[in-house]
Write an enzyme that holds these catalytic residues in place. Structure first.
Site, mmCIF file in Angstrom:
data_model
loop_
_atom_site.group_PDB
_atom_site.id
_atom_site.type_symbol
_atom_site.label_atom_id
_atom_site.label_comp_id
_atom_site.label_asym_id
_atom_site.label_seq_id
_atom_site.Cartn_x
_atom_site.Cartn_y
_atom_site.Cartn_z
ATOM 1 N N ASP A 83 70.034 -7.148 37.394
ATOM 2 C CA ASP A 83 69.144 -5.992 37.454
ATOM 3 C C ASP A 83 67.694 -6.463 37.528
ATOM 4 O OD1 ASP A 83 67.939 -3.542 37.284
ATOM 5 O OD2 ASP A 83 68.971 -2.906 35.462
ATOM 6 N N ASP A 84 67.036 -6.190 38.628
ATOM 7 C CA ASP A 84 65.618 -6.537 38.815
ATOM 8 C C ASP A 84 65.379 -8.045 38.954
ATOM 9 O OD1 ASP A 84 65.366 -3.822 38.368
ATOM 10 O OD2 ASP A 84 63.979 -3.982 36.686
ATOM 11 N N CYS A 102 66.893 1.267 40.647
ATOM 12 C CA CYS A 102 68.275 1.133 40.171
ATOM 13 C C CYS A 102 69.264 2.178 40.692
ATOM 14 C CB CYS A 102 68.303 1.199 38.645
ATOM 15 S SG CYS A 102 67.434 -0.156 37.856
ATOM 16 N N ARG A 113 72.394 1.447 43.324
ATOM 17 C CA ARG A 113 73.783 1.356 42.851
ATOM 18 C C ARG A 113 74.675 2.381 43.552
ATOM 19 N NH1 ARG A 113 73.340 -1.642 37.694
ATOM 20 N NH2 ARG A 113 71.275 -2.536 37.995
ATOM 21 N N LYS A 159 75.784 -2.261 33.198
ATOM 22 C CA LYS A 159 74.959 -1.071 33.446
ATOM 23 C C LYS A 159 75.540 -0.227 34.568
ATOM 24 C CE LYS A 159 70.294 0.098 35.050
ATOM 25 N NZ LYS A 159 68.927 -0.436 35.186
ATOM 26 N N HIS A 192 74.370 3.590 35.416
ATOM 27 C CA HIS A 192 73.192 4.282 35.956
ATOM 28 C C HIS A 192 73.491 5.186 37.153
ATOM 29 C CE1 HIS A 192 68.505 3.915 35.801
ATOM 30 N NE2 HIS A 192 68.993 5.087 35.416
ATOM 31 N N SER A 240 69.320 2.519 31.998
ATOM 32 C CA SER A 240 68.478 1.333 31.783
ATOM 33 C C SER A 240 68.206 1.094 30.305
ATOM 34 C CB SER A 240 67.152 1.479 32.528
ATOM 35 O OG SER A 240 67.389 1.506 33.907
ATOM 36 N N HIS A 260 66.329 -6.758 33.524
ATOM 37 C CA HIS A 260 65.491 -5.557 33.415
ATOM 38 C C HIS A 260 64.806 -5.590 32.044
ATOM 39 C CE1 HIS A 260 64.478 -1.284 33.092
ATOM 40 N NE2 HIS A 260 64.876 -1.073 34.332
ATOM 41 N N ASP A 264 70.122 -5.711 42.085
ATOM 42 C CA ASP A 264 70.036 -4.309 42.527
ATOM 43 C C ASP A 264 68.730 -3.965 43.213
ATOM 44 O OD1 ASP A 264 68.415 -4.331 40.207
ATOM 45 O OD2 ASP A 264 68.899 -2.254 39.759
ATOM 46 N N ASN A 265 67.700 -4.771 42.988
ATOM 47 C CA ASN A 265 66.387 -4.571 43.642
ATOM 48 C C ASN A 265 65.515 -5.765 43.283
ATOM 49 O OD1 ASN A 265 66.313 -2.097 41.228
ATOM 50 N ND2 ASN A 265 64.899 -3.793 41.039
ATOM 51 N N LYS A 316 60.015 -4.691 43.204
ATOM 52 C CA LYS A 316 60.735 -3.461 42.828
ATOM 53 C C LYS A 316 59.891 -2.212 43.070
ATOM 54 C CE LYS A 316 62.780 -1.139 38.815
ATOM 55 N NZ LYS A 316 63.305 -1.296 37.451
HETATM 56 MG MG MG Z 1 67.025 -2.526 38.904
#
Ligand code: MG
Length: 480
Positions: free
Chosen positions: A49-50, A89, A93, A146, A148, A171, A245, A297-298, A318
């Site tokens: 994540d991130d 996010c 996803r 996660k 989300h 998150s 994240h 995810d980003n 992001k």
């Molecule tokens: Mg993310």
């Protein structure tokens, strides 16, 4: 890719029954050289994540130590032009899970960019997820980490094709408590009690606030256990780490390990986790029948400074439609099938995982709706090019940029987290040649009006067939 657009409002279970018939083309994939049916391959998606394009040692980071990801890449394949469906996010996803741009499922918004604890929406039941497709082919399925895509009971992973779920529903910086230190101070020295986030097993909250220091370790243990328990049947593991994240947490064993500080410690624990998963697959004799994808995810959350990652040479991070927001590191691994140490510099996307997985499993890709993914098998196995030659870059519900071949046109640009005052419309669009200029520095629009014309035609075709889904991210719970 289907181009039929009629609305699909049938219940998911009925859609799955109709759609998951064995396709003839797919069946050949399930036969060995002697034509005997063989077990369809397992799928493991490890989703950070991130995490940025520049956060892995073998992708250029000078001080984060990632021996397991580096080995995974040496034994597998690096995709250097791999994109997510959105730069934040929730829509990212949704794109991964459905193989469809989030604008189609309604999982994006111009006002609330992701789901929050007071959100009433989630991934609609009529969407067909990777888990639903694979469970229709007899796969065991687990979501660890996660989600989300909606925290209300009707939106949880176990309602979207997963047999089991263990993780945070949104998150880790949400549900912040009023007594936590103000502003960014809470992130500089984060404590578990500052965020009242729930840890869920299946549909029950089992811990609140979640002890975030051990999340990466516990997700890993859960993943390893699922692999061992499922060894007798095909399985799909979606391991979606909560980290890196913010707020950043790591297990005691990783405190102070990295030269890169807290962020580096967190990445090094994720790297350890990757090693545990691959080692388990080897120990169980499953490595040569398992497709493993590692990606993010980003891009990195640059506004968190030292607490955020690096997009390497890519521009921004992001939240933006510059490359740093949506081009992510991607490593694929499948010993004996994916050529060791190979690179794919052509485009791929998380949108492509669903159709590729469906073909590998002998399932049909949904035909009753527009799909945005491509089958990547030829590029993965080194037998042909990637079929993906374009990528749409949405911010919320608006198309900001388009890549076609090596060129990317920006019709709109905006800083990742800012009010509309900062939004710039470009006419003609900015144009960058991403192979010569992956950092998007040198606008070549005036030299290539023919490329811009071609991209405009692509946009016109896309917008003519587009039927945006009912917005899911703006709905709020009225009574809490
Ligand atoms: Mg993310």
């Amino acid at each position: 890719m289907s181009t039929r657009t009629h609305a699909a409002m049938v219940p998911t279970f009925a859609a799955a029954a109709v759609l998951l018939t064995l396709g003839l083309a797919a069946e050949s994939e399930l036969r060995g050289e002697d034509s005997a049916p063989r077990r369809p391959p397992n799928l493991v998606i490890i989703f950070a994540d991130d995490m940025g394009y520049g956060d892995i040692a073998s992708w250029g980071h000078p001080s984060i130590h990632t021996p397991h990801l580096d080995q995974m890449a040496a034994e597998g394949q690096k995709w250097t032009s791999f994109y997510v469906a959105a730069s934040v996010c929730t829509p990212s996803r949704a794109g991964l899970m459905t193989g469809r741009l989030p604008i189609r499922s309604g999982m994006c918004s111009d006002t609330r960019r992701v789901l929050f604890p007071d959100s009433a929406g989630g991934l609609p039941d009529e969407e067909i997820t990777i888990a639903e497709i694979l469970s229709g082919r007899g796969y065991a399925t687990a979501c660890v980490g996660k989600w989300h895509l909606g925290h209300l009971p009707q939106y949880l992973p176990i309602r979207h094709g997963f047999d089991r779920y263990f993780g945070l529903p949104y998150s880790n910086d949400m549900d912040r408590v009023a007594s936590s230190p103000p502003g960014r101070q809470a992130f500089l020295a984060p404590e578990i009690s500052f965020w009242n986030v729930p840890l869920i097993r299946d549909a029950e909250i089992i811990e609140r606030p979640a002890d975030q220091t051990t999340l990466t370790k516990r997700y890993t243990e859960e993943a390893v256990r699922f692999i061992r328990e499922s060894r007798g049947q095909p399985f799909f593991l979606y391991l979606a780490h909560t980290m890196p994240h913010v707020p950043l947490f790591r297990s005691p064993e990783f405190v102070g390990r990295s030269l890169r500080g807290l962020y580096g410690d967190v990445i090094e624990e994720i790297d350890w986790s990757v090693g545990q998963v691959l080692q388990t697959l080897r120990e169980e004799g499953l490595a040569e029948n398992t497709w493993v994808v590692f990606t993010s995810d980003n891009g990195p959350w640059l506004s968190y400074d030292e607490q955020g990652g690096s997009a390497g040479l890519l521009r921004n991070g992001k939240g933006s439609t510059w490359e740093g927001g949506m081009r992510v590191p991607c490593v694929m691994w499948w010993p004996g099938r994916i050529p060791a140490g190979s690179f794919v510099r052509e485009m791929g996307s998380t949108l492509d995982i669903l159709p590729t997985a469906a073909h590998l499993a002998g399932a049909e890709v949904p035909q009753d709706r527009v799909m945005d993914g491509f089958d990547l098998r030829a590029a993965m196995f080194g037998t042909g090019p990637s079929p993906r030659n374009h990528m749409f870059f949405y911010r919320g519900r608006q198309l900001y940029a388009v890549r076609l071949g090596p060129y990317k046109a920006h019709f709109i640009t905006q800083e990742p987290y800012s009010a509309n005052a900062n939004r710039q419309v470009h006419e003609p669009p900015l144009l960058f040649h991403l192979e010569v200029d992956p950092g998007e520095h040198w606008d070549v629009a005036s030299a290539h009006p023919e490329v811009i014309a071609e991209i405009r035609e692509l946009v016109a075709r896309h917008q003519a067939e587009l039927q945006p889904g009912e917005p899911q991210l703006d709905k709020k719970i009225t009574q809490r």
